[in-house]
Design an enzyme around this catalytic site. Structure first.
Site, mmCIF file in Angstrom:
data_model
loop_
_atom_site.group_PDB
_atom_site.id
_atom_site.type_symbol
_atom_site.label_atom_id
_atom_site.label_comp_id
_atom_site.label_asym_id
_atom_site.label_seq_id
_atom_site.Cartn_x
_atom_site.Cartn_y
_atom_site.Cartn_z
ATOM 1 N N LYS A 43 50.040 69.996 22.549
ATOM 2 C CA LYS A 43 49.207 70.262 23.735
ATOM 3 C C LYS A 43 47.730 70.245 23.365
ATOM 4 O O LYS A 43 47.387 70.303 22.164
ATOM 5 C CB LYS A 43 49.605 71.621 24.325
ATOM 6 C CG LYS A 43 49.388 72.798 23.366
ATOM 7 C CD LYS A 43 50.086 74.066 23.868
ATOM 8 C CE LYS A 43 49.833 75.225 22.902
ATOM 9 N NZ LYS A 43 50.661 76.409 23.237
ATOM 10 N N TYR A 261 15.253 78.603 18.445
ATOM 11 C CA TYR A 261 15.053 79.229 19.754
ATOM 12 C C TYR A 261 14.959 80.748 19.635
ATOM 13 O O TYR A 261 15.681 81.359 18.849
ATOM 14 C CB TYR A 261 16.223 78.899 20.686
ATOM 15 C CG TYR A 261 16.207 77.490 21.228
ATOM 16 C CD1 TYR A 261 15.150 77.035 22.008
ATOM 17 C CD2 TYR A 261 17.260 76.628 20.973
ATOM 18 C CE1 TYR A 261 15.144 75.748 22.514
ATOM 19 C CE2 TYR A 261 17.265 75.345 21.476
ATOM 20 C CZ TYR A 261 16.210 74.905 22.256
ATOM 21 O OH TYR A 261 16.208 73.639 22.759
HETATM 22 C C1 LIG Z 1 51.295 76.885 22.115
HETATM 23 C C2 LIG Z 1 52.732 77.229 22.161
HETATM 24 C C3 LIG Z 1 53.539 77.101 21.016
HETATM 25 C C4 LIG Z 1 52.981 76.798 19.648
HETATM 26 O O1 LIG Z 1 52.473 77.995 19.097
HETATM 27 P P1 LIG Z 1 51.726 78.042 17.670
HETATM 28 O O2 LIG Z 1 51.299 79.451 17.533
HETATM 29 O O3 LIG Z 1 50.562 77.126 17.767
HETATM 30 O O4 LIG Z 1 52.724 77.600 16.660
HETATM 31 C C5 LIG Z 1 54.916 77.288 21.179
HETATM 32 N N1 LIG Z 1 55.436 77.634 22.384
HETATM 33 C C6 LIG Z 1 54.680 77.814 23.484
HETATM 34 C C7 LIG Z 1 55.314 78.217 24.756
HETATM 35 C C8 LIG Z 1 53.306 77.633 23.405
HETATM 36 O O5 LIG Z 1 52.536 77.841 24.493
#
Ligand SMILES: *Cc1c(COP(=O)(O)O)cnc(C)c1O
Length: 368
Positions: A43, A261
């Site tokens: 993702k 800044y």
């Molecule tokens: C993002 C996510 C994962 C992966 O988790 P990590 O901590 O990055 O290994 C797995 N399951 C769900 C439902 C997620 O949202």
């Protein structure tokens, strides 16, 4: 004077080691209890590192199940990976028609009774493939316990339930009581559903908790990208990211003054500074003001003054030599990981990676 040869080259470079990605996935898969499969969570554009190259490398290495958050993310990797691998969409059958999901073979994760009814109703000739997400204590997505009890055979009849999953809140802290509470809640749900599906509970950290958490399918994300799945232990993963920037300009501080800044940083001779073309628009967080550092030839050079949108100023006095424009500085690499930068910025490695901007020259080291 002749132009420096690097005038024609990019000032910042993001190198992503796909061999390390494949290694990390194999490492986590190797931890799994017999028979459990290991998907990959890609993702948010593969945690900012490129979902297409990451998923492509993992597919070539034998991984054939991928999780994304949205339909658009699923569509992108489906186009790149072809029809073979299973692609699951965590945010459910949203963002496109049921027909589009089916046409691309994207499998939604059903997060509510309404999702189940909708997706079941969308089934036409064949059963509609889906994953059922039940909540075991995170109180984010998925069916809360009272709703699980309301799921009937009739509601599931039009669905081809490929897996039943839940997600953990605290597996990065192995001693946290939530881990066992969620495991027990998940086991109760498995028993209530008759144990006839594939079950999935563990993310990267969940895999490291041990075999009890593994069930049939693991869903690692962060560990694949080299982020430490555990909060208070050394990182078992191989680093994936190197972020470097060339020095844009060097300054010998000739008089007392301030840097950047807000004129928040006082400086006086003798001192030397240099400018790097990375700023908060590139994901170098503004909260690194007064905290961040880069490494030149292994020597730590502190960020001085506020982080700007497109640049930072670093103190190079300690180098013992005057760097020249075009010299490289390490922003993420062997001397400081994405997790280290995150700790300085008051966030987590996940946010550092997913914030990396689009202005870097990206190079992918192929998995061999
Ligand atoms: C993002 C996510 C994962 C992966 O988790 P990590 O901590 O990055 O290994 C797995 N399951 C769900 C439902 C997620 O949202």
């Amino acid at each position: 004077m002749t132009a420096r040869p690097h005038y024609s080259e990019s000032l910042t470079r993001l190198e992503i080691d796909l061999g390390a990605v494949v290694h990390n996935h194999a490492f986590l898969k190797g931890k799994l209890a017999g028979g459990a499969a290991c998907s990959a969570v890609v993702k948010a554009d593969g945690y900012g590192l490129g979902a297409v190259p990451v998923a492509g490398a993992l597919l070539a290495a034998g991984c054939d199940e991928f999780f994304v958050a949205t339909f658009a993310e699923g569509a992108e990797i489906r186009a790149a990976l072809g029809p073979g691998p299973r692609i699951y969409v965590l945010h459910g059958p949203n963002g496109a028609t049921a027909k589009d999901f089916t046409a691309l073979g994207l499998v939604p994760v059903l997060n509510s009774l309404a999702d189940i009814a909708y997706w079941g109703g969308a089934a036409k000739d064949a059963k509609n493939p889906a994953i059922l997400h039940i909540d075991t204590g995170m109180n984010r997505l998925g069916l809360p316990r009272p709703d699980v009890a309301r799921v009937t055979e009739d509601m599931l009849a039009p669905l081809d339930m490929l897996c039943v999953m839940s997600h953990m809140a605290c597996p990065d802290t192995p001693a946290h009581p939530m881990n066992r509470m969620q495991l027990e809640a998940f086991k109760a749900a498995v028993a209530a559903l008759g144990g006839k599906y594939r079950y999935s509970l563990a993310n990267s950290a969940g895999i490291l908790l041990g075999p009890e958490w593994h069930f049939d399918l693991a869903r690692p994300g962060c560990g694949i990208y080299g982020i430490n799945p555990l909060s208070n232990a050394s990182n078992p993963m191989k680093p994936v990211v190197t972020l470097s920037g060339r020095i844009l300009q060097v300054r010998d501080i000739a008089e007392k003054g301030t840097v950047g800044y807000g004129a928040t940083y006082d400086i006086s001779p003798p001192a030397k500074t240099a400018v790097l073309s990375v700023g908060y628009a590139d994901g170098y967080f503004r909260s690194l003001t007064g905290r961040g550092a880069v490494f030149i030839g292994g020597v730590k050079c502190a960020v001085v003054g506020r982080v700007s949108m497109d640049s930072i100023v670093i103190d190079v006095t300690a180098l013992g030599r005057t760097p020249v424009p075009g010299d490289w500085a390490e922003i993420i690499g062997p001397h400081q990981t994405a997790d280290d930068v995150a700790a300085e910025a008051g966030t987590i490695g996940y946010e550092v990676l997913t914030s990396l901007g689009q202005r870097f020259e990206r190079t992918y080291k192929r998995a061999t």
